[in-house]
Design an enzyme around this catalytic site. Structure first.
Site, PDB file in Angstrom:
ATOM      1  N   GLN A   1       0.848  -1.199   0.000  1.00 25.22           N
ATOM      2  CA  GLN A   1       0.000   0.000   0.000  1.00 25.22           C
ATOM      3  C   GLN A   1       0.882   1.247   0.000  1.00 25.22           C
ATOM      4  O   GLN A   1       0.396   2.353  -0.169  1.00 25.22           O
ATOM      5  CB  GLN A   1      -0.899   0.029   1.236  1.00 25.22           C
ATOM      6  CG  GLN A   1      -1.830  -1.157   1.356  1.00 25.22           C
ATOM      7  CD  GLN A   1      -2.527  -1.182   2.697  1.00 25.22           C
ATOM      8  OE1 GLN A   1      -3.594  -0.577   2.899  1.00 25.22           O
ATOM      9  NE2 GLN A   1      -1.922  -1.864   3.645  1.00 25.22           N
TER      10      GLN A   1
ATOM     11  N   THR B   1       0.251  -2.870   8.715  1.00 24.11           N
ATOM     12  CA  THR B   1      -0.924  -2.160   8.217  1.00 24.11           C
ATOM     13  C   THR B   1      -2.059  -2.252   9.225  1.00 24.11           C
ATOM     14  O   THR B   1      -2.270  -3.286   9.853  1.00 24.11           O
ATOM     15  CB  THR B   1      -1.394  -2.695   6.849  1.00 24.11           C
ATOM     16  OG1 THR B   1      -2.542  -1.954   6.416  1.00 24.11           O
ATOM     17  CG2 THR B   1      -1.715  -4.176   6.883  1.00 24.11           C
TER      18      THR B   1
ATOM     19  N   HIS C   1      -1.296   1.349  -4.332  1.00 23.33           N
ATOM     20  CA  HIS C   1      -1.643   2.768  -4.232  1.00 23.33           C
ATOM     21  C   HIS C   1      -0.691   3.653  -5.024  1.00 23.33           C
ATOM     22  O   HIS C   1      -0.624   4.862  -4.796  1.00 23.33           O
ATOM     23  CB  HIS C   1      -1.654   3.195  -2.752  1.00 23.33           C
ATOM     24  CG  HIS C   1      -2.736   2.508  -1.966  1.00 23.33           C
ATOM     25  ND1 HIS C   1      -2.790   2.523  -0.589  1.00 23.33           N
ATOM     26  CD2 HIS C   1      -3.795   1.776  -2.359  1.00 23.33           C
ATOM     27  CE1 HIS C   1      -3.840   1.830  -0.175  1.00 23.33           C
ATOM     28  NE2 HIS C   1      -4.463   1.352  -1.231  1.00 23.33           N
TER      29      HIS C   1
ATOM     30  N   ASP D   1       6.195   4.761  -1.151  1.00 22.65           N
ATOM     31  CA  ASP D   1       7.517   5.346  -0.857  1.00 22.65           C
ATOM     32  C   ASP D   1       8.670   4.722  -1.635  1.00 22.65           C
ATOM     33  O   ASP D   1       9.832   5.122  -1.458  1.00 22.65           O
ATOM     34  CB  ASP D   1       7.792   5.265   0.665  1.00 22.65           C
ATOM     35  CG  ASP D   1       7.774   3.827   1.204  1.00 22.65           C
ATOM     36  OD1 ASP D   1       7.466   3.649   2.405  1.00 22.65           O
ATOM     37  OD2 ASP D   1       8.067   2.884   0.437  1.00 22.65           O
TER      38      ASP D   1
HETATM   39  N1  APR Z   1       6.501  -2.464  12.725  1.00 28.20           N
HETATM   40  C1  APR Z   1       5.294  -3.040  12.470  1.00 28.20           C
HETATM   41  N2  APR Z   1       4.136  -2.346  12.445  1.00 28.20           N
HETATM   42  C2  APR Z   1       4.204  -1.028  12.692  1.00 28.20           C
HETATM   43  C3  APR Z   1       5.417  -0.340  12.962  1.00 28.20           C
HETATM   44  C4  APR Z   1       6.599  -1.123  12.962  1.00 28.20           C
HETATM   45  N3  APR Z   1       7.805  -0.584  13.213  1.00 28.20           N
HETATM   46  N4  APR Z   1       5.144   0.981  13.167  1.00 28.20           N
HETATM   47  C5  APR Z   1       3.810   1.115  13.022  1.00 28.20           C
HETATM   48  N5  APR Z   1       3.241  -0.074  12.762  1.00 28.20           N
HETATM   49  C6  APR Z   1       1.838  -0.381  12.512  1.00 28.20           C
HETATM   50  C7  APR Z   1       0.867   0.485  13.287  1.00 28.20           C
HETATM   51  O1  APR Z   1       0.582  -0.126  14.534  1.00 28.20           O
HETATM   52  C8  APR Z   1      -0.358   0.479  12.358  1.00 28.20           C
HETATM   53  O2  APR Z   1      -1.225  -0.606  12.682  1.00 28.20           O
HETATM   54  O3  APR Z   1       1.598  -0.108  11.151  1.00 28.20           O
HETATM   55  C9  APR Z   1       0.232   0.237  10.970  1.00 28.20           C
HETATM   56  C10 APR Z   1       0.173   1.473  10.088  1.00 28.20           C
HETATM   57  O4  APR Z   1      -1.179   1.761   9.860  1.00 28.20           O
HETATM   58  P1  APR Z   1      -1.583   3.064   8.995  1.00 28.20           P
HETATM   59  O5  APR Z   1      -0.827   4.229   9.501  1.00 28.20           O
HETATM   60  O6  APR Z   1      -3.087   3.087   8.967  1.00 28.20           O
HETATM   61  O7  APR Z   1      -1.012   2.758   7.543  1.00 28.20           O
HETATM   62  P2  APR Z   1      -1.615   1.798   6.454  1.00 28.20           P
HETATM   63  O8  APR Z   1      -2.309   0.620   7.063  1.00 28.20           O
HETATM   64  O9  APR Z   1      -0.536   1.510   5.477  1.00 28.20           O
HETATM   65  O10 APR Z   1      -2.715   2.739   5.732  1.00 28.20           O
HETATM   66  C11 APR Z   1      -3.363   2.208   4.588  1.00 28.20           C
HETATM   67  O11 APR Z   1      -4.361   4.379   4.210  1.00 28.20           O
HETATM   68  O12 APR Z   1      -4.219   6.688   4.144  1.00 28.20           O
HETATM   69  C12 APR Z   1      -4.216   5.527   3.363  1.00 28.20           C
HETATM   70  O13 APR Z   1      -3.168   5.345   1.267  1.00 28.20           O
HETATM   71  C13 APR Z   1      -2.895   5.380   2.642  1.00 28.20           C
HETATM   72  O14 APR Z   1      -1.768   3.334   2.021  1.00 28.20           O
HETATM   73  C14 APR Z   1      -2.351   4.034   3.106  1.00 28.20           C
HETATM   74  C15 APR Z   1      -3.611   3.330   3.618  1.00 28.20           C
END
Ligand code: APR
Length: 243
Positions: free
Chosen positions: A100, A186, A118, A103
């Site tokens: 997703q 995620t 994405h 970067d």
């Molecule tokens: N190791 C493992 N997990 C981690 C770490 C880490 N070091 N740091 C953070 N996390 C976890 C967090 O606990 C969270 O559950 O990664 C997850 C990140 O979640 P989001 O910030 O919601 O990101 P993501 O799931 O990729 O979002 C999906 O939302 O805004 C849109 O397009 C955007 O692609 C993105 C999509």
């Protein structure tokens, strides 16, 4: 024991393996996540910056936002979690990395079979003729214009956009045929990406989640490992003897 014997055996004997990554895998590269305590959506309103409507109504603001994110990303590098997935890919016959993230860090780390659900922040495209532009090909304008006259936008999926149909189709197919599915970093809140782990489970895959905290799918997967992916993934590769 961080990893169950069942997990290690299932990966070692997997013919087909799919991985889904989110912003969490890049957090240890100092790329901000979206929904964590310092997440981007805690400080900015996505509807102002990352929607198709926002781009059409205020392209300058959306370009400023993506230039800001590109600047952060141009200064970071892949972390051991990204490189562990490169190692994993070399040992699995049918491996698909579905991300997703926009970067570009999986590509820089050396992953090969990547499905960028994405898009990719380092690419751009014309909204009218769909011509692609690399960053260094962009006309030097606040809101770059294509040779056809159309506006150029970052080649990322904004809220309200359709996902690239071919990428999504390959991602769904990989999720349905895999023996093991690993969801990494995620929150599993944004669909259709968030449905892929469950689709894999429904099709008989052994589904593992590696995440810093519990998510909405933690109780539905076969194994949920809490921790930092940049630490856990290299340990997994080591336990598998895949380095
Ligand atoms: N190791 C493992 N997990 C981690 C770490 C880490 N070091 N740091 C953070 N996390 C976890 C967090 O606990 C969270 O559950 O990664 C997850 C990140 O979640 P989001 O910030 O919601 O990101 P993501 O799931 O990729 O979002 C999906 O939302 O805004 C849109 O397009 C955007 O692609 C993105 C999509």
């Amino acid at each position: 024991m961080l990893f169950s014997e069942r997990l290690l055996t299932n990966i070692k004997f997997a013919n087909s393996l799919a991985v889904l990554t989110g912003a969490g895998i890049s957090a240890e590269s100092r790329v901000p996540t979206f929904r964590g305590e310092n997440g981007l959506w805690k400080r900015y309103r996505p509807e102002d910056l990352a929607t198709a409507e926002a781009f059409l109504s205020n392209p300058q603001l959306v370009w400023d936002w993506y230039r800001y994110r590109r600047n952060i990303i141009s200064q970071v590098t892949p972390n051991p979690g990204h490189y562990a997935l490169v190692d994993l890919e070399t040992h699995i016959k049918d491996f698909t990395l579905i991300t997703q993230n926009v970067d570009n860090l999986h590509r820089i780390a050396g992953s090969e079979t990547i499905e960028e659900l994405h898009g990719n922040i380092m690419r751009n495209r014309c909204v009218d003729c769909n011509r692609r532009y690399n960053d260094n090909e962009l006309p030097h304008m606040d809101v770059p214009k294509c040779s056809c006259g159309g506006m150029i936008r970052p080649d990322v999926v904004l809220f309200g956009d359709l996902l690239p149909a071919d990428v999504l189709a390959r991602s769904i197919a990989a999720s349905r045929r895999c023996d093991v599915f690993i969801s990494i970093g995620t929150s599993a809140l944004v669909h259709p990406a968030a449905s892929l782990p469950i689709e894999a489970k429904n099709c008989g895959a052994y589904v593992v989640e590696i995440n810093f905290e519990k998510t909405v799918i933690s109780d539905r997967v076969d194994e949920s490992i809490i921790g930092q992916s940049g630490e856990i993934l290299p340990l997994l590769i080591n336990e598998l003897g895949f380095q």
